[in-house]
Design an enzyme around this catalytic site. Structure first.
Site, PDB file in Angstrom:
ATOM      1  N   SER A 100      -8.075  -4.859   5.060  1.00 26.90           N
ATOM      2  CA  SER A 100      -8.708  -4.694   3.698  1.00 26.90           C
ATOM      3  C   SER A 100      -8.906  -6.039   2.749  1.00 26.90           C
ATOM      4  CB  SER A 100      -7.850  -3.664   2.968  1.00 26.90           C
ATOM      5  OG  SER A 100      -7.337  -2.406   3.673  1.00 26.90           O
TER       6      SER A 100
ATOM      7  N   ASP B 272       0.918  -1.113  -0.059  1.00 24.74           N
ATOM      8  CA  ASP B 272       0.203  -0.158  -0.088  1.00 24.74           C
ATOM      9  C   ASP B 272       0.969   1.338   0.009  1.00 24.74           C
ATOM     10  OD1 ASP B 272      -2.363   1.238   0.008  1.00 24.74           O
ATOM     11  OD2 ASP B 272      -2.730   1.398   2.278  1.00 24.74           O
TER      12      ASP B 272
ATOM     13  N   HIS C  48       1.893   3.438  -8.911  1.00 23.44           N
ATOM     14  CA  HIS C  48       1.854   2.101  -9.295  1.00 23.44           C
ATOM     15  C   HIS C  48       3.087   1.534 -10.036  1.00 23.44           C
ATOM     16  CE1 HIS C  48      -2.051   2.406  -7.357  1.00 23.44           C
ATOM     17  NE2 HIS C  48      -2.323   2.851  -8.274  1.00 23.44           N
TER      18      HIS C  48
ATOM     19  N   ASN D  42       1.320   3.371  -2.681  1.00 21.21           N
ATOM     20  CA  ASN D  42       1.633   3.832  -4.160  1.00 21.21           C
ATOM     21  C   ASN D  42       1.214   5.507  -4.653  1.00 21.21           C
ATOM     22  OD1 ASN D  42       2.563   1.574  -4.329  1.00 21.21           O
ATOM     23  ND2 ASN D  42       1.211   0.680  -5.878  1.00 21.21           N
TER      24      ASN D  42
ATOM     25  N   ARG E 183       0.156   7.713  -2.410  1.00 22.78           N
ATOM     26  CA  ARG E 183       0.495   8.584  -1.472  1.00 22.78           C
ATOM     27  C   ARG E 183       2.243   8.895  -1.837  1.00 22.78           C
ATOM     28  NH1 ARG E 183      -1.179   5.810   3.834  1.00 22.78           N
ATOM     29  NH2 ARG E 183      -2.125   4.161   2.351  1.00 22.78           N
TER      30      ARG E 183
ATOM     31  N   ARG F  59       2.227  -4.788   6.166  1.00 24.45           N
ATOM     32  CA  ARG F  59       1.447  -3.875   5.659  1.00 24.45           C
ATOM     33  C   ARG F  59       2.423  -2.690   5.489  1.00 24.45           C
ATOM     34  NH1 ARG F  59      -4.699  -2.533   4.523  1.00 24.45           N
ATOM     35  NH2 ARG F  59      -4.480  -0.717   3.417  1.00 24.45           N
TER      36      ARG F  59
ATOM     37  N   THR G 292     -11.006  -6.679  -4.282  1.00 19.27           N
ATOM     38  CA  THR G 292     -12.403  -7.125  -5.065  1.00 19.27           C
ATOM     39  C   THR G 292     -12.851  -5.422  -4.907  1.00 19.27           C
ATOM     40  OG1 THR G 292     -12.868  -7.706  -3.122  1.00 19.27           O
ATOM     41  CG2 THR G 292     -12.777  -9.363  -4.745  1.00 19.27           C
ATOM     42  N   GLU G 293     -12.368  -4.386  -3.997  1.00 17.63           N
ATOM     43  CA  GLU G 293     -12.748  -3.371  -3.777  1.00 17.63           C
ATOM     44  C   GLU G 293     -12.209  -2.177  -4.696  1.00 17.63           C
ATOM     45  OE1 GLU G 293     -12.038  -5.320  -1.065  1.00 17.63           O
ATOM     46  OE2 GLU G 293     -14.339  -5.758  -1.013  1.00 17.63           O
ATOM     47  N   ASN G 294     -10.874  -2.644  -5.185  1.00 20.76           N
ATOM     48  CA  ASN G 294     -10.317  -1.612  -5.867  1.00 20.76           C
ATOM     49  C   ASN G 294     -10.873  -1.097  -7.198  1.00 20.76           C
ATOM     50  OD1 ASN G 294      -7.107  -2.895  -4.828  1.00 20.76           O
ATOM     51  ND2 ASN G 294      -8.050  -0.890  -4.232  1.00 20.76           N
ATOM     52  N   TRP G 295     -12.137  -1.982  -7.649  1.00 21.31           N
ATOM     53  CA  TRP G 295     -12.785  -1.603  -8.786  1.00 21.31           C
ATOM     54  C   TRP G 295     -13.370  -0.314  -8.710  1.00 21.31           C
ATOM     55  CZ3 TRP G 295     -11.934  -4.449 -13.153  1.00 21.31           C
ATOM     56  CH2 TRP G 295     -11.635  -5.651 -13.085  1.00 21.31           C
TER      57      TRP G 295
END
Ligand code: IPE
Ligand code: IPE
Ligand code: MG
Length: 253
Positions: A202, A31, A48, A33, A35, A194, A77-80
């Site tokens: 997450s 996690d 990214h 990228n 920022r 993380r 699955t939530e990054n969509w």
């Protein structure tokens, strides 16, 4: 491998860990990228790209340090929910990364394989084929890099339960469910790192993380270095894992 002289303290500590205590499986929530890019007034996509560049070095470091299985959280699955241009850029980056880095690596390095965790059915057919091809090419290799892509722990558990039910494997047991998880056959992560400071999973490996140790660093993923990795591993090896029982020294009145 142990570096003989002038070895930093952390590396020397790690070199002395007995084989049977070594981490078998590591999870990484990559996690920060966005920022990282924001701090440089760059578009999130640049973060990214920078983040993807860290992965080959991380894998080299892990192999040197004796870790043979890593699971990288690359797209949830939530990054969509992110803006379409960012999602498109992430899909494009995976495709490029597969063609330019992962597949050539599998071809040239007989010790390296990949596996995808998640529902690849939502990716473009070309990209999903590329991922499946890479998995087949690298089957049974000594070092396994799992890429959690379109992965969510709740989705995984539901998917596994539905598969088991469809196969008539009832009543469900832990063993049955685990055989249907995307991670079937992969050891649960001993440690989950993380980056970028958030204290949450997450959705990462919700079933498998039941007794994982968790290490959070403020370092943003594109800045994650060997020193950060060594610090995380040293922290892990200094902990006592109880799995609900007692540590050996706590076992007598
Ligand atoms: C992690 O970096 C990469 C993905 C989730 C795909 P982020 O893009 O979440 O970076 P931050 O959290 O916005 O800094
Ligand atoms: C978790 O990061 C997912 C990946 C690293 C792929 P997020 O940036 O999506 O997580 P939240 O939204 O901060 O919980
Ligand atoms: Mg994030």
């Amino acid at each position: 491998m142990a570096k003989a002289k002038n070895q930093p303290e952390g590396e020397a500590f790690l070199a002395a860990i007995p084989e049977e205590k070594k981490i078998r499986s590591l999870g990484v929530i990559m996690d920060g990228n966005g920022r990282w890019a924001k701090a440089r007034a760059l578009p999130r996509t640049a973060g990214h790209i920078a983040g993807a560049k860290v992965v080959p070095r991380l894998i080299g470091d892990l192999r040197e340090l004796g870790v043979r299985t890593v699971t990288l959280y690359a797209f949830s699955t939530e990054n969509w929910k992110r803006p379409k241009p960012e999602v498109d850029a992430l899909m494009g980056l995976l495709a490029r990364y597969m063609k330019e880095v992962v597949i050539p690596k599998i071809e040239s390095d007989p010790g390296f394989g990949v596996r995808f965790l998640g529902d690849l059915g939502k990716l473009s057919p070309d990209l999903a084929d590329l991922c499946r091809r890479a998995e087949r090419m690298g089957q049974g290799r000594e070092f396994l890099c799992n890429i959690a892509f379109n992965y969510g722990g709740r989705e995984e558990i539901l998917h596994a339960a539905n598969e088991a039910i469809a196969a008539g494997e009832l009543p469900l047991t832990e063993e049955i469910l685990e055989r249907h998880l995307y991670t079937a056959g992969i050891p649960d992560p001993d440690l989950i790192i993380r980056t970028a400071g958030e204290s949450r999973l997450s959705g990462f490996l919700l079933w498998q993380a039941a007794y994982s140790e968790i290490y959070i660093t403020k370092t943003l993923w594109p800045d994650f270095s060997r020193e950060d990795l060594v610090a995380a591993l040293c922290d892990y090896y200094r902990r006592t894992r109880r799995f609900g029982g007692l540590a050996p020294e706590e076992g007598s009145l």
